[in-house]
Scaffold this motif. Structure first.
Motif, PDB file in Angstrom:
ATOM      1  N   ARG A 231      20.216  13.337  -6.612  1.00 44.43           N
ATOM      2  CA  ARG A 231      20.753  11.730  -7.150  1.00 44.43           C
ATOM      3  C   ARG A 231      19.587  11.185  -7.406  1.00 44.43           C
ATOM      4  O   ARG A 231      19.453  10.440  -8.214  1.00 44.43           O
ATOM      5  CB  ARG A 231      21.468  11.184  -5.729  1.00 44.43           C
ATOM      6  N   THR A 232      18.359  11.396  -6.448  1.00 41.54           N
ATOM      7  CA  THR A 232      17.236  10.322  -6.857  1.00 41.54           C
ATOM      8  C   THR A 232      16.621  10.797  -8.138  1.00 41.54           C
ATOM      9  O   THR A 232      16.244  10.104  -9.051  1.00 41.54           O
ATOM     10  CB  THR A 232      16.256  10.900  -5.592  1.00 41.54           C
ATOM     11  N   PHE A 233      16.800  12.314  -8.348  1.00 42.42           N
ATOM     12  CA  PHE A 233      16.052  12.621  -9.587  1.00 42.42           C
ATOM     13  C   PHE A 233      16.809  12.136 -10.774  1.00 42.42           C
ATOM     14  O   PHE A 233      16.075  11.970 -11.595  1.00 42.42           O
ATOM     15  CB  PHE A 233      16.070  14.285  -9.589  1.00 42.42           C
ATOM     16  N   LEU A 234      18.066  12.253 -10.891  1.00 40.13           N
ATOM     17  CA  LEU A 234      19.005  11.610 -11.991  1.00 40.13           C
ATOM     18  C   LEU A 234      18.628  10.233 -12.044  1.00 40.13           C
ATOM     19  O   LEU A 234      18.546   9.649 -13.268  1.00 40.13           O
ATOM     20  CB  LEU A 234      20.309  11.743 -11.530  1.00 40.13           C
ATOM     21  N   LYS A 235      18.532   9.404 -11.049  1.00 37.63           N
ATOM     22  CA  LYS A 235      17.855   8.048 -11.204  1.00 37.63           C
ATOM     23  C   LYS A 235      16.528   7.775 -11.939  1.00 37.63           C
ATOM     24  O   LYS A 235      16.546   6.909 -12.780  1.00 37.63           O
ATOM     25  CB  LYS A 235      17.986   7.266  -9.735  1.00 37.63           C
TER      26      LYS A 235
ATOM     27  N   VAL B 145      32.568  14.975 -20.274  1.00 33.06           N
ATOM     28  CA  VAL B 145      31.485  15.845 -19.547  1.00 33.06           C
ATOM     29  C   VAL B 145      30.777  15.457 -18.524  1.00 33.06           C
ATOM     30  O   VAL B 145      30.499  16.430 -17.770  1.00 33.06           O
ATOM     31  CB  VAL B 145      30.529  16.046 -21.087  1.00 33.06           C
ATOM     32  N   ALA B 146      30.585  14.243 -18.170  1.00 27.46           N
ATOM     33  CA  ALA B 146      29.840  13.434 -17.024  1.00 27.46           C
ATOM     34  C   ALA B 146      30.735  13.517 -16.030  1.00 27.46           C
ATOM     35  O   ALA B 146      30.319  13.034 -15.018  1.00 27.46           O
ATOM     36  CB  ALA B 146      29.176  12.188 -17.481  1.00 27.46           C
ATOM     37  N   ARG B 147      31.927  14.184 -16.016  1.00 29.29           N
ATOM     38  CA  ARG B 147      32.820  14.228 -14.984  1.00 29.29           C
ATOM     39  C   ARG B 147      33.343  12.601 -14.539  1.00 29.29           C
ATOM     40  O   ARG B 147      33.719  12.524 -13.388  1.00 29.29           O
ATOM     41  CB  ARG B 147      32.313  14.945 -13.687  1.00 29.29           C
TER      42      ARG B 147
ATOM     43  N   LEU C 154      17.321  20.495 -15.296  1.00 26.28           N
ATOM     44  CA  LEU C 154      17.968  20.159 -13.968  1.00 26.28           C
ATOM     45  C   LEU C 154      18.772  18.904 -14.147  1.00 26.28           C
ATOM     46  O   LEU C 154      19.731  18.884 -13.366  1.00 26.28           O
ATOM     47  CB  LEU C 154      16.546  19.824 -13.090  1.00 26.28           C
ATOM     48  N   ALA C 155      18.494  18.059 -14.947  1.00 25.37           N
ATOM     49  CA  ALA C 155      19.413  16.643 -15.252  1.00 25.37           C
ATOM     50  C   ALA C 155      20.904  17.210 -15.504  1.00 25.37           C
ATOM     51  O   ALA C 155      21.490  16.600 -14.922  1.00 25.37           O
ATOM     52  CB  ALA C 155      18.648  15.768 -16.085  1.00 25.37           C
ATOM     53  N   LEU C 156      21.053  17.970 -16.430  1.00 23.61           N
ATOM     54  CA  LEU C 156      22.232  18.487 -16.806  1.00 23.61           C
ATOM     55  C   LEU C 156      22.791  19.276 -15.478  1.00 23.61           C
ATOM     56  O   LEU C 156      24.192  18.942 -15.208  1.00 23.61           O
ATOM     57  CB  LEU C 156      21.936  19.671 -17.964  1.00 23.61           C
ATOM     58  N   HIS C 157      22.187  19.996 -14.806  1.00 23.73           N
ATOM     59  CA  HIS C 157      22.810  20.517 -13.715  1.00 23.73           C
ATOM     60  C   HIS C 157      23.253  19.730 -12.437  1.00 23.73           C
ATOM     61  O   HIS C 157      24.139  19.850 -11.863  1.00 23.73           O
ATOM     62  CB  HIS C 157      22.002  21.749 -13.247  1.00 23.73           C
ATOM     63  N   ALA C 158      22.396  18.546 -12.300  1.00 23.61           N
ATOM     64  CA  ALA C 158      22.451  17.807 -11.197  1.00 23.61           C
ATOM     65  C   ALA C 158      23.615  17.014 -11.655  1.00 23.61           C
ATOM     66  O   ALA C 158      24.230  16.628 -10.565  1.00 23.61           O
ATOM     67  CB  ALA C 158      21.374  16.793 -11.190  1.00 23.61           C
ATOM     68  N   THR C 159      23.972  16.619 -12.967  1.00 20.62           N
ATOM     69  CA  THR C 159      25.019  15.915 -13.225  1.00 20.62           C
ATOM     70  C   THR C 159      26.380  16.599 -12.648  1.00 20.62           C
ATOM     71  O   THR C 159      27.322  16.159 -12.238  1.00 20.62           O
ATOM     72  CB  THR C 159      25.339  15.349 -14.621  1.00 20.62           C
TER      73      THR C 159
END
Ligand code: PGA
Length: 310
Positions: free
Chosen positions: A13-17, A142-144, A70-75
């Motif tokens: 979550r932090t990484f996506l931010k 796609v982003a759920r 990683l951002a794609l997978h984290a989403t």
């Protein structure tokens, strides 16, 4: 394994931010945590995954290729956890909620009567409806952020599946006294002299119109981009140009004579409205119920000017 540090949802979550804000400070402010804790989360991910995820860019930072991956997978991972929470809560007797997103035309003209009938027959299910153009709607799916999208055919190789539930005919319309209104079987290229009213880039209607131009070798004399169906229709009514539009959107104006349908060869373009969902993803019970309602029940059909010339 020595020094094994599991990847945590909090780190993702932090990484996506960080990805979203473009800086450690921005992520820290958005998450209301300290900058060192954001840096520590990114460093832990880097150690665990064995790849640099961010790099300096001017005064800020940007994601490396590995970081983008990683951002794609984290989403996906965070979205999956969110949908697990919702499904479990629903199975345990909590709220039954379907999150719909619809392309503008479907949200304005197709879904309202269907939703009205659905609520009558399934009073325990809540439905929220977001409306955006085609690219917004697909992005939310796609982003759920949505369980089902309603729009045109599924985009190719997008991981999105779709089932058609209603025909969608696109017709060419112009002002009620348009000089071509009584001509039969017009060659599309005759319309190259007209001003064409186009929806905004990103809309399905615009993409279909551009395909229509390309397949009929039309280079319109003039185009005017207008960002909503309502505004496109009003512009056509006052004679600013002609437009290709779903007959669901202009049924009323054709019926009351404010717009005239032009009898252009190759139209109506016969398309369909689809229920779109992420291929292979598990649907909550209420989402499956709504999908089933769209596909199999005799729900009310929105007003349609129909394929025949009025
Ligand atoms: P739009 O979509 O409302 O974004 O133009 C219509 C469609 O996808 O057919």
């Amino acid at each position: 394994m020595l020094n094994y540090l599991p990847v945590t949802l909090g780190q993702l979550r932090t990484f996506l931010k960080v990805a979203e804000t473009g800086s450690i400070a921005g992520a820290a402010a958005a998450l209301v945590v300290t900058e060192p804790s954001v840096s520590a989360a990114v460093a832990a991910l880097r150690r665990e995954l064995g790849a640099d995820l961010i790099e300096r860019a001017g005064r800020g930072i940007r994601l490396t290729e590995a970081g983008h991956e990683l951002a794609l997978h984290a989403t996906d991972i965070l979205g999956l956890v969110q949908s697990a929470r919702r499904s479990v809560a629903e199975a345990a007797g909590g709220p039954r909620h379907v999150r719909l997103v619809a392309v503008t035309t479907a949200g304005e003209y197709v879904l309202p009567p269907i939703l009205g009938a659905f609520f009558d027959t399934h009073p325990g299910v809540q439905v929220s409806l977001e409306v955006g153009n085609r690219s917004d709607a697909i992005a939310r799916l796609v982003a759920r952020d949505a369980d089902i999208a309603v729009g045109g055919r599924p985009p190719a190789e997008s991981g999105i599946a779709g089932e058609a539930f209603l025909e969608n005919h696109l017709v060419v319309v112009g002002r009620s006294d348009h000089p071509l209104r009584d001509r039969r079987a017009l060659q599309p290229r005759v319309l190259a002299r007209e001003t064409w009213l186009l929806r905004e880039p990103g809309s399905g209607t615009r993409a279909t119109t551009e395909e229509f131009f390309a397949s009929n070798d039309i280079q319109p004399a003039a185009v005017m981009t207008i960002g909503s169906n309502g505004a496109v229709k009003e512009a056509a009514v006052v004679g600013l140009g002609v437009t290709l539009i779903s007959s669901h959107a202009v049924a009323r104006e054709l019926a009351d004579g404010r717009l005239a349908r032009l009898d252009v060869r190759g139209t109506p373009l016969r398309r369909a409205w689809y229920a779109l969902y992420r291929d292979g993803s598990r649907l909550s019970k209420s989402t499956a119920l709504f999908l089933n309602y769209l596909m199999t029940e005799d729900h009310p059909h929105p007003t349609d000017a129909g394929p025949a010339r009025p």
